[in-house]
Design a protein around this motif. Structure first.
Motif, PDB file in Angstrom:
ATOM      1  N   SER A  49       0.836  -1.201   0.000  1.00  5.25           N
ATOM      2  CA  SER A  49       0.000   0.000   0.000  1.00  5.25           C
ATOM      3  C   SER A  49       0.873   1.254   0.000  1.00  5.25           C
ATOM      4  O   SER A  49       0.651   2.193  -0.780  1.00  5.25           O
ATOM      5  CB  SER A  49      -0.921  -0.007   1.218  1.00  5.25           C
ATOM      6  OG  SER A  49      -1.773   1.116   1.221  1.00  5.25           O
ATOM      7  N   HIS A  53       1.283   3.995  -3.035  1.00 12.80           N
ATOM      8  CA  HIS A  53       1.013   5.397  -2.690  1.00 12.80           C
ATOM      9  C   HIS A  53       2.204   6.281  -3.069  1.00 12.80           C
ATOM     10  O   HIS A  53       2.036   7.367  -3.647  1.00 12.80           O
ATOM     11  CB  HIS A  53       0.726   5.505  -1.193  1.00 12.80           C
ATOM     12  CG  HIS A  53       0.577   6.910  -0.701  1.00 12.80           C
ATOM     13  ND1 HIS A  53      -0.518   7.695  -0.975  1.00 12.80           N
ATOM     14  CD2 HIS A  53       1.405   7.683   0.056  1.00 12.80           C
ATOM     15  CE1 HIS A  53      -0.373   8.883  -0.410  1.00 12.80           C
ATOM     16  NE2 HIS A  53       0.796   8.910   0.212  1.00 12.80           N
ATOM     17  N   ARG A  74       3.474   6.224   5.863  1.00  8.89           N
ATOM     18  CA  ARG A  74       2.108   6.478   6.326  1.00  8.89           C
ATOM     19  C   ARG A  74       1.842   5.799   7.676  1.00  8.89           C
ATOM     20  O   ARG A  74       2.328   4.703   7.948  1.00  8.89           O
ATOM     21  CB  ARG A  74       1.095   5.987   5.289  1.00  8.89           C
ATOM     22  CG  ARG A  74       1.212   6.749   3.974  1.00  8.89           C
ATOM     23  CD  ARG A  74       0.004   6.557   3.100  1.00  8.89           C
ATOM     24  NE  ARG A  74      -0.147   5.172   2.637  1.00  8.89           N
ATOM     25  CZ  ARG A  74      -1.163   4.763   1.866  1.00  8.89           C
ATOM     26  NH1 ARG A  74      -2.096   5.621   1.497  1.00  8.89           N
ATOM     27  NH2 ARG A  74      -1.231   3.510   1.464  1.00  8.89           N
ATOM     28  N   THR A  90      -5.926   2.847  -2.454  1.00  8.40           N
ATOM     29  CA  THR A  90      -4.621   3.340  -2.932  1.00  8.40           C
ATOM     30  C   THR A  90      -4.300   2.755  -4.294  1.00  8.40           C
ATOM     31  O   THR A  90      -3.828   3.461  -5.199  1.00  8.40           O
ATOM     32  CB  THR A  90      -3.523   2.955  -1.927  1.00  8.40           C
ATOM     33  OG1 THR A  90      -3.774   3.614  -0.686  1.00  8.40           O
ATOM     34  CG2 THR A  90      -2.143   3.349  -2.435  1.00  8.40           C
TER      35      THR A  90
END
Length: 268
Positions: A49, A53, A74, A90
């Motif tokens: 993820s 991103h 993140r 995402t």
């Protein structure tokens, strides 16, 4: 030539990412990932993820280089289900952003000067999704073969980019030994020449006579070592996602030891 078209890479990003998410949805969040021993299923989904991103930002902001090259900055979410949902969202944004970009346009990458294009992200992220799909399957005990065409290109990418990148501050001195990586199901061979690497990094670290190998055209001479398997098994093996049981290695013992050392380095 192993390269696929941009549309094919994009289709593989979609397909492999969907399989990744579907498989991880069957795992408890604390399931261990055998190919990444320090990771759980929750770590794995957060990793891909974060990667997708990060590259969404690279393509959206092209050709400006990122201020921070950390792809996993993140904050974690409260639950595993939330992480899976964030991955799917995402991924959708990443694919839409990449599909809208011309592969020939300039864009930053961590690779060499020839790879400062959107095309690098198409290819690299297809293989990123593929290998992490395999990680997910290993965690769930649901392993399936890698697509032959993408895995064939993956062998080339692993040897040429992930293992074989040559920085502009370094130099490669070739030896007489060549290695053939033979994919038995796609009638494709990738050749590397062994040699040594030397140079001084921008940080001042000195390298001298380090064993190295780089992809070359078929030299038309007998290889010192042949590494043979299906494209799926060979790609997985190069990424340390499979053992020697499904890979046949034959040739000079000293060259084999050298290659084993070179390929023992982590490329995750």
């Amino acid at each position: 030539m192993t390269l696929l078209g941009a549309d094919a890479y994009l289709d593989h990003i979609r397909t492999e990412s969907a399989r990744f998410a579907d498989v991880l949805a069957t795992c408890p969040p604390d399931a261990r990932v055998p190919s990444c021993p320090d990771w759980t299923a929750a770590d794995l989904v957060a990793h891909l993820s974060g990667v997708q991103h990060f590259w969404t930002g690279i393509i959206a902001g092209r050709p400006v280089a990122p201020v921070d090259e950390d792809a996993e900055g993140r904050a974690p979410l409260a639950s595993y289900d939330d992480e899976l949902a964030r991955f799917r969202s995402t991924h959708d944004t990443f694919v839409a952003t990449l599909a809208a970009a011309d592969p020939a346009e300039p864009a930053w990458s961590w690779s060499g000067p020839d790879d400062q294009k959107v095309a690098f992200t198409y290819r690299r992220q297809a293989h990123e999704a593929l290998i992490h799909r395999l990680d997910a399957e290993l965690a769930a005990g649901q392993v399936t073969p890698l697509p032959a065409a993408l895995a064939t290109d993956g062998v080339h990418e692993a040897l040429d980019v992930m293992y074989g990148g040559l920085p502009d501050w370094g130099r490669f001195t070739p030896s007489e030994h060549v290695v053939e990586y033979r994919m038995t199901d796609t009638a494709t061979s990738i050749w590397t020449r062994l040699g040594t690497f030397a140079g001084t990094s921008p940080e001042g670290k000195v390298y001298a006579d380090e064993p190295d190998q780089h992809v070359v055209a078929d030299p038309g001479t007998a290889p010192a070592l042949v590494v043979a398997a299906t494209a799926s098994d060979l790609d997985a093996w190069l990424w340390h996602r499979g053992d020697d049981a499904r890979v046949a290695i034959s040739g000079d013992d000293a060259v084999r030891a050298l290659v084993t050392g070179l390929l023992g380095q982590p490329i995750d």
